[in-house]
Design an enzyme around this catalytic site. Structure first.
Site, short mmCIF file in Angstrom:
data_model
loop_
_atom_site.label_atom_id
_atom_site.label_comp_id
_atom_site.label_asym_id
_atom_site.label_seq_id
_atom_site.Cartn_x
_atom_site.Cartn_y
_atom_site.Cartn_z
CD GLU A 37 -61.41 25.17 -7.65
OE1 GLU A 37 -61.28 26.26 -7.20
OE2 GLU A 37 -61.72 24.73 -8.98
CG PHE A 38 -67.61 18.92 -7.94
CD1 PHE A 38 -68.71 19.51 -8.03
CD2 PHE A 38 -67.77 17.61 -7.99
CE1 PHE A 38 -69.98 19.04 -8.33
CE2 PHE A 38 -69.16 16.93 -7.70
CZ PHE A 38 -70.24 17.88 -8.03
CB SER A 84 -97.59 3.33 -26.77
OG SER A 84 -98.93 3.07 -27.21
CD GLU A 115 -89.57 17.35 -27.71
OE1 GLU A 115 -90.10 16.03 -27.16
OE2 GLU A 115 -89.16 18.16 -27.25
CE LYS A 117 -91.26 6.77 -30.87
NZ LYS A 117 -90.48 5.82 -29.77
NE ARG A 138 -95.28 3.44 -22.26
CZ ARG A 138 -95.97 2.21 -22.88
NH1 ARG A 138 -95.50 1.10 -22.69
NH2 ARG A 138 -97.27 2.44 -23.68
CD GLU A 175 -87.50 7.39 -24.00
OE1 GLU A 175 -88.44 8.02 -23.62
OE2 GLU A 175 -87.31 6.16 -24.67
CE LYS A 314 -90.92 3.63 -33.62
NZ LYS A 314 -91.23 2.39 -33.51
S1 IVH Z 1 -94.22 12.58 -26.19
C1 IVH Z 1 -97.78 9.44 -25.54
N1 IVH Z 1 -91.85 12.97 -27.00
O1 IVH Z 1 -91.87 7.28 -27.33
C2 IVH Z 1 -97.19 10.44 -25.04
N2 IVH Z 1 -92.36 10.75 -26.40
O2 IVH Z 1 -93.89 5.38 -28.68
C3 IVH Z 1 -96.58 11.52 -25.91
N3 IVH Z 1 -90.67 9.07 -26.85
O3 IVH Z 1 -93.15 5.64 -24.37
C4 IVH Z 1 -94.86 11.18 -25.69
N4 IVH Z 1 -89.07 10.68 -27.23
O4 IVH Z 1 -91.26 7.20 -24.03
C5 IVH Z 1 -92.65 11.94 -26.60
N5 IVH Z 1 -89.65 13.36 -27.73
C6 IVH Z 1 -90.54 12.67 -27.49
C7 IVH Z 1 -90.12 11.19 -27.21
C8 IVH Z 1 -91.23 10.29 -26.67
C9 IVH Z 1 -89.31 9.30 -27.01
C10 IVH Z 1 -91.20 7.80 -26.18
C11 IVH Z 1 -91.92 7.83 -25.16
C12 IVH Z 1 -93.13 6.96 -25.25
C13 IVH Z 1 -92.56 6.37 -26.74
C14 IVH Z 1 -93.88 6.36 -27.65
#
Ligand code: IVH
Length: 673
Positions: A37-38, A84, A115, A117, A138, A175, A314
């Site tokens: 359908e889509f 960063s 959150e 990463k 970026r 992201e 990390k």
């Molecule tokens: S907040 C400085 N939240 O991590 C801006 N960044 O090392 C605050 N990243 O290039 C960013 N998951 O692309 C934020 N849940 C998340 C993230 C996130 C991945 C990336 C972001 C940035 C890098 C910084």
């Protein structure tokens, strides 16, 4: 559409409807209509848009299928730099961060928003009056590349924000990623098409976003998670509330965030995800800890590189040490030889690891591997763990450097290393068992000849017992020899013979794909089949005529020519022809299947000037929908220069000089009729 409906209204209605279904499917994972359908709705919209291109909306879901070619991605200076994050690797680091934040807050209270990463590629999205107008990578943080057309193909990026409170302008950062299962599936398909597998979802994502043809990007399983609003005026009071806004606007969020009052809670969340992260459907490389209150963030401020109010934790890459038991060398369908380390089993990142790929000879040298070495193994984003180094202290006194083999482990042929290749190959294509078996496996694959019941084990037995030497022999297999196979009986033998018989109905393009010519994937096979119409015509084609087919490059053209020069292949093809396989494109079936009109196939156009009846973009689409190609510059290979009012004089001149036919808009319309 009935006679009384206004096409413009109908287009709006379809656009909204399809966008809603897209959202239900991709963001909510809760579709409310069938795929069929889509597709029907989308087809209806496509038809209306091509009839009334002036009414196509900027958030049209037809943008998701791509088609725009970008030669160079223009640079864009970020409205605010994309900073960063500072990194932390231990509880200590985090406690320091907390002390620092507390000091900066000067006695005011604040909380942390945590959150995942996301391990992907960061992207900035610009929305004006709710419409996605720009997507920027970026880059170096100050300026990035505009990749709007590519990003528009990502189903989880809203083309128009939903909800009530839509700001005049907002920048959403997040992201771009590939979900692990989708990446694996797509990688499998690549391997099937004879293309190299990609290392991990992040690399695959980065590569996809840089593709020049957005139609190709549309085929990649990309997704997007929003995590930041980078426009001051639009932010809610807290970051946590921003996530609610993302949901309202139609973005996908991971749903795994947490609000923490103190460091104890923060550490709890970090520990909680340390092992659990391996079960996620996407890759993360840590946790982002951010101050939740937006006003407090402004108060705390920034260093030159990063915000003072956030930090990334990390997780250490999971490492282990183990001993190499032995190294063996595996030969694939194309003859590529891959060294594989067989290890003493060890627990790593939630799974028991017994093997690690060493990729190629250079890697053995780079690592300086000796027999029996104890090695470090790591699991980063990659699926297969890799050896990252040798524990030299544990090297055995009588160990020897690992030497790359000089002869094929399966057939004994002397290995070759083609120029500019990092891999060794076994050149004995026709008689080397794993190559033969691999080729037969490919031939019988569901997406090729779809021969049910011809699995790896049976193929192995058939080859080892000398019942077949290649896929050309499959069709002369007899019931009497099949019933004698291990784990095979009367029924399996009959079924296999039936499946072989049925496969004779498989259309030509899939037969062509099944031949397993290196670099010729399913899509290229389709294009070649359409263009040439028969195997005979492809066999007679030169490398140059082959490259006239869209997406057929020099490498592929050369391997095709080489394939038909090989005497053994010619014999195999004769067998297949005798067996009654389809070596010709059935024109009726082709058009019935795809409902396309290829009347301009093989013709290329350069468009110049202004036109009375349609925009250049609409003309381009028309030409392409009929199988024609639109090029930017005049060369000898171009068929027509379509010249409108004020066509570029230099283009007209060059066309005349090179003998390219110049046509008017009227002439093109006649052709299209
Ligand atoms: S907040 C400085 N939240 O991590 C801006 N960044 O090392 C605050 N990243 O290039 C960013 N998951 O692309 C934020 N849940 C998340 C993230 C996130 C991945 C990336 C972001 C940035 C890098 C910084």
């Amino acid at each position: 559409m009935d006679l009384f409906t206004n096409p413009q209204e109908k287009i709006r209605e379809l656009t909204d409807n399809i966008n809603r279904h897209n959202y239900n499917y991709y963001v909510l994972a809760n579709p409310t209509i069938s795929d069929y359908e889509f597709d029907m709705l989308l087809k209806e919209l496509e038809a209306l848009e091509s009839q009334y291109p002036q009414f196509r909306l900027p958030d049209s879901p037809t943008l998701r299928v791509g088609g725009q070619i970008t030669k160079e991605f223009p640079a864009f200076v970020h409205i605010r730099p994309m900073l960063s994050l500072g990194n932390s690797y231990s509880e200590e680091d985090l406690k320091d961060f907390d002390t620092q934040c507390t000091k900066l807050a000067e006695g005011r209270t604040f909380s942390y928003h945590l959150e995942h990463k996301f391990d992907g590629v960061s992207m900035s999205l610009h929305y004006e009056k709710g419409l996605l107008i720009r997507a920027v990578t970026r880059g170096d943080g100050v300026q990035g590349d505009e990749v709007t057309a590519n990003v528009k193909t990502i189903r989880t990026v809203p083309l128009r924000l939903k909800g009530k409170s839509i700001p005049d302008f907002v920048e959403v950062r997040g992201e771009v990623m590939m979900l692990r299962t989708e990446f694996d599936k797509w990688n499998e398909e690549r391997a099937l098409n004879g293309e190299d597998r990609l290392m991990n979802p992040r690399n695959a994502t980065a590569g996809s976003l840089k593709l020049q043809n957005s139609e190709e990007v549309a085929k990649r399983p990309l997704t997007f998670f929003a995590y930041q609003i980078a426009t001051d005026e639009v932010n809610a009071l807290t970051d946590f509330e921003n996530v609610e806004k993302f949901k309202e606007w139609g973005f996908k969020t991971s749903g795994n965030q947490a609000l923490c009052k103190n460091m104890e809670d923060v550490l709890g969340y970090i520990h909680q995800w340390e092992q659990k992260r391996y079960a996620l459907e996407y890759d993360i490389d840590g946790i982002v800890i951010k101050v939740n209150e937006i006003a407090m963030r402004d108060f705390m401020g920034y260093t030159a590189k990063a915000p003072r109010w956030a930090i990334a934790f990390k997780y250490p890459a999971e490492k282990a040490t183990t001993e190499i038991d032995y190294i063996n060398f595996q030969v694939g369908r194309t003859g590529k030889v891959t060294p594989v380390a067989n290890l003493k089993p060890v627990l790593l990142a939630g799974t028991v690891v017994k093997r690690a790929s060493i990729h190629n000879a250079d890697e053995i040298e780079r690592l300086g591997l000796h027999t029996g070495d104890t090695v470090y193994i790591e699991k980063g984003g990659e699926i297969i763990p890799k050896i990252t180094g040798v524990v030299l202290e544990k090297r055995l006194p009588d160990s020897q450097p690992v030497a790359f083999i000089t002869n094929c482990p399966d057939c004994g042929a002397t290995l070759v290393r083609p120029e500019k290749e990092v891999n060794f190959f076994c050149p004995n294509e026709q008689a080397c068992p794993p190559q033969i078996k691999g080729k037969i496996e490919h031939f019988s694959h569901r997406k090729a000849m779809n021969i049910d019941g011809l699995g790896t084990e049976i193929i192995s037995q058939l080859v080892d017992k000398n019942l077949i030497r290649n896929y050309g022999d499959l069709y002369s297999l007899q019931y009497e020899s099949l019933v004698k196979l291990e784990k095979f009986g009367d029924l399996s033998a009959r079924n296999l013979l039936k499946a072989l018989e049925n496969s004779k109905q498989i259309p030509f393009d899939r037969v062509l794909f099944a031949l397993g010519i290196r670099h010729v994937g399913a899509v290229a096979a389709k294009k070649l089949a359409r263009h040439f119409g028969s195997l005979e015509a492809i066999r007679e084609a030169t490398a140059e005529t082959l490259t006239n087919v869209k997406d057929v490059g020099e490498t592929m053209a050369n391997t095709i020519v080489a394939f038909f020069l090989e005497e053994e292949n010619v014999l195999i093809l004769e067998n297949l022809k005798k067996a009654g396989l389809c070596f010709r494109q059935d024109i009726e079936e082709d058009t019935a299947n795809t409902m396309t009109d290829d009347s301009l196939a093989g013709k290329s156009f350069v468009i110049s000037g202004v036109f009375a009846h349609a925009s250049r973009e609409a003309i381009k689409e028309k030409i392409e929908s009929r199988g024609g190609e639109v090029k930017s510059g005049i060369t000898k290979k171009v068929t027509y220069l379509l010249a409108g009012n004020d066509a570029g004089p230099s283009k007209v001149e060059k066309a005349k000089e090179l003998g390219v036919t110049i046509i008017s808009e009227e002439e093109l319309l006649k052709m299209l009729q």
